[in-house]
Each structure stands twice: as structure tokens, then as C-alpha cells.
Design a protein around this motif. Structure first.
Motif, short mmCIF file in Angstrom:
data_model
loop_
_atom_site.label_atom_id
_atom_site.label_comp_id
_atom_site.label_asym_id
_atom_site.label_seq_id
_atom_site.Cartn_x
_atom_site.Cartn_y
_atom_site.Cartn_z
N TYR A 65 0.83 -1.21 0.00
CA TYR A 65 0.00 0.00 0.00
C TYR A 65 0.86 1.26 0.00
O TYR A 65 0.53 2.26 -0.63
N GLN B 10 -10.09 1.91 4.01
CA GLN B 10 -11.32 1.51 3.29
C GLN B 10 -11.73 0.08 3.62
O GLN B 10 -12.87 -0.31 3.38
N SER C 201 -7.03 8.78 7.71
CA SER C 201 -8.15 8.36 6.85
C SER C 201 -9.35 7.83 7.62
O SER C 201 -10.45 7.77 7.07
N THR D 233 -5.30 4.18 2.32
CA THR D 233 -6.37 3.46 1.63
C THR D 233 -6.69 2.13 2.33
O THR D 233 -7.73 1.53 2.05
N TYR E 28 1.22 4.48 -4.68
CA TYR E 28 1.24 5.83 -5.25
C TYR E 28 2.66 6.29 -5.61
O TYR E 28 2.84 7.15 -6.46
#
Ligand code: PLP
Length: 294
Positions: A46, A163, A188, A160, A50
Motif C-alpha cells: 500500500y 477503506q 483516513s 487506503t 502511489y
């Protein structure tokens, strides 16, 4: 080695019945990020995603990063670069690591990573702009990712993971190295969910300042970091911890890694016995993987 396949559909939450022995209204479950891949730690992936997309957007053909001879981050970097069709360079801590040929380094090489070995002295310069400039010139301007994926892209990518966390969990526990994953997840998740970090090294609470510096101001609340459960230091294991790991594996049918998640789970059990959780807490522990180390 063949192209990496990530089993994202395998990641699931598994309940751990009986873990909160004697406190039967406390529910404990585990987010099995370890099921993503047998050798790539879930959270490392993860933190890289990006970074990889930014490297591609910048037109880079090579990723360069840093790690020790047992680094889960280097393996994940080699795998992520290979999957994206990028070349990878690993800068390894310690000239002695050349002779060590650890499983981790062999797997990195098998995934096409070129390894270079740095003296401790040079390695300690790994975040200095001048040193990074030298490396950029020497290796034809690669995309450089800091050790542990500890940058903005890493924190956003780790975010993320949130999520995958249902809102009804009151506590989210995770193991901490650079704290990149903790920062991303705290940033988050809703503030109502408490984030608890477990550092597997002595004096790990030095990370508190770094964490505060990178949390969104409105998210700098309802998180904790403990370094009580270090078992002698980073990478150190005691017979008591091995015993705990054995019982856990027998009870739930999957292993914990000895560097990170075993110490966290031991700590959670201890804190439950110390009565620090509400009687109806719903605790989600994150299994970040790292099982190559075992
Ligand atoms: C690297 C790693 C961690 C720590 O992640 P950070 O984002 O550096 O805090 C935790 N668990 C496992 C298994 C890891 O490999």
C-alpha cells in the motif's frame, strides 16, 4: 520469478474467538493483509502504490530505495517495480550484507533488483539531499523512495487500508516501524475510531513527534503509541514470545510474524488483561504480513 500476483480478493477480516479470554464482551478480529502475498508485506504494498504511479507519471524507468538485509520494504519494492515494468535498485545497509545473502536479498535479486551495498556511514546519509543528488547522478535519475516508503505517497497509500476497516470497530491496532502506516490510517479513519500503534523496538515512542508532524491537524487525536512490548529490542525474540506465537498459530490456524505482529498481539492480550479496553470494545488488529522474516 513469475510476475507478482496480489490476492486482493483474499484479504478478509477473521474473528479471533476467545482471544479476549475472561472479557467475553470484547470482540477481537484481524484484518488479514498478510493474505495479499506470501512474501510481500501487505502494508508495504500500500505504501508503494502511489510512489509507483508517480514514478511512471514522471517518466522514470527505475525505482531506487533503501533497506537492511532483512527489509520487507526492499522485497516489496522489487516486486512492485517488476510488476510495473520498472527497473529497481536496492541500496542495502552494511557492506557485510554482501556476504550474508539473506533470503530477502536473494528474493530481491530474483525479482530483478540490482543490489548495491553501503557502509553504515553512507547509509546513514540516506535522507540527505546532497547524498540523494549523488545517487541520482550515479544511477541515471531514478525515482527515489525513502526507506520504509516513508513519504507523502506512502502515507496516502497506507491511508487506503482504512477503506477495508468497517466503522463499527472501536479500536484499530497496528504494528509500527516508520509509523507511515499509522499516520496514513489515522488520517483516513473517522476520529471516533481509536488507532493504537505498537512499536517493536526499545524507545519507539521517539516516533510521537514524527507522527504529530504528519497527521492532519484535525486528525491528531484518539491515537496512541506504546513501546512496552519490544522483547529486548527490534528483531529480538524471547522464548515467551515464541510460545505465544505457537499458541496463537494453533488456536487460529495462521502464523504471526516475530518482528512485528507477534509483539503487537502479545501487547493487545496484555492490555486486555490490564483492563484498559471498554467492556464492549470491538478491536480490529491489522496483520501486516512480514512472514518471510520467520
Ligand atoms: C514494515 C512493517 C511494519 C511497519 O510499517 P511502518 O509503516 O513502517 O510503520 C509493520 N508490520 C510489518 C509486517 C512490516 O513489514
Amino acid at each position: 520469478m513469475d510476475t507478482i500476483r496480489l490476492a486482493e480478493d483474499q484479504v478478509r477480516i477473521q474473528t479471533l474467538p476467545g482471544f479476549a479470554e475472561g472479557y467475553n464482551n470484547i470482540a477481537v478480529a484481524m484484518l488479514r493483509l498478510d493474505l495479499l502475498h506470501p512474501i510481500i508485506s501487505g502494508n508495504k504494498w500500500y505504501k508503494l502504490k502511489y510512489n509507483i504511479s508517480r514514478a511512471i507519471a514522471e517518466g522514470k524507468d527505475t525505482i531506487l530505495s533503501f533497506g537492511g538485509a532483512y527489509s520487507n520494504h526492499l522485497i516489496a519494492t522489487a516486486a512492485a517495480a517488476q510488476q510495473a515494468g520498472l527497473r529497481s535498485i536496492g541500496m542495502v545497509r552494511g557492506l557485510h550484507a554482501q556476504e550474508e545473502r539473506t533470503t530477502v536479498l536473494q528474493q530481491c535479486a530474483a525479482m530483478g533488483m540490482t543490489l548495491h551495498f553501503l557502509s553504515r556511514e553512507d547509509y546513514n546519509r540516506k535522507n540527505e539531499p546532497l547524498f540523494l543528488q549523488e545517487l541520482a547522478n550515479r544511477f541515471h535519475q531514478p525515482f527515489i523512495i525513502p526507506e520504509g516508503g516513508a513519504n507523502e505517497e506512502g502515507r496516502l497509500g497506507a491511508g487506503t487500508i482504512a477503506q477495508l476497516i468497517p466503522e463499527d470497530y472501536t479500536h484499530v491496532c497496528l504494528s509500527v516501524g516508520t509509523a507511515t502506516t499509522l499516520i496514513g490510517i489515522r488520517n483516513s479513519l473517522p476520529l471516533s475510531q481509536r488507532v493504537m500503534g505498537f512499536a517493536p523496538m526499545k524507545g519507539g515512542t521517539y516516533l510521537n513527534e514524527h507522527i504529530k508532524d504528519h497527521l492532519f491537524p484535525e486528525k491528531n487525536a484518539n491515537w496512541t503509541l506504546t513501546d512496552w512490548y519490544h522483547f529486548g529490542g527490534f528483531g529480538k525474540v524471547t522464548s515467551r514470545l515464541y510460545e505465544f506465537m505457537g499458541i496463537f498459530h494453533a488456536d487460529y490456524g495462521f502464523p504471526l510474524d516475530k518482528v512485528y505482529t507477534a509483539k503487537m498481539m502479545f501487547g493487545i492480550k496484555d492490555l486486555i488483561q490490564e483492563d484498559i479496553f471498554d467492556r464492549d470494545a470491538k478491536i480490529l488488529c491489522i496483520h501486516t504480513g512480514g512472514l518471510t522474516g520467520n
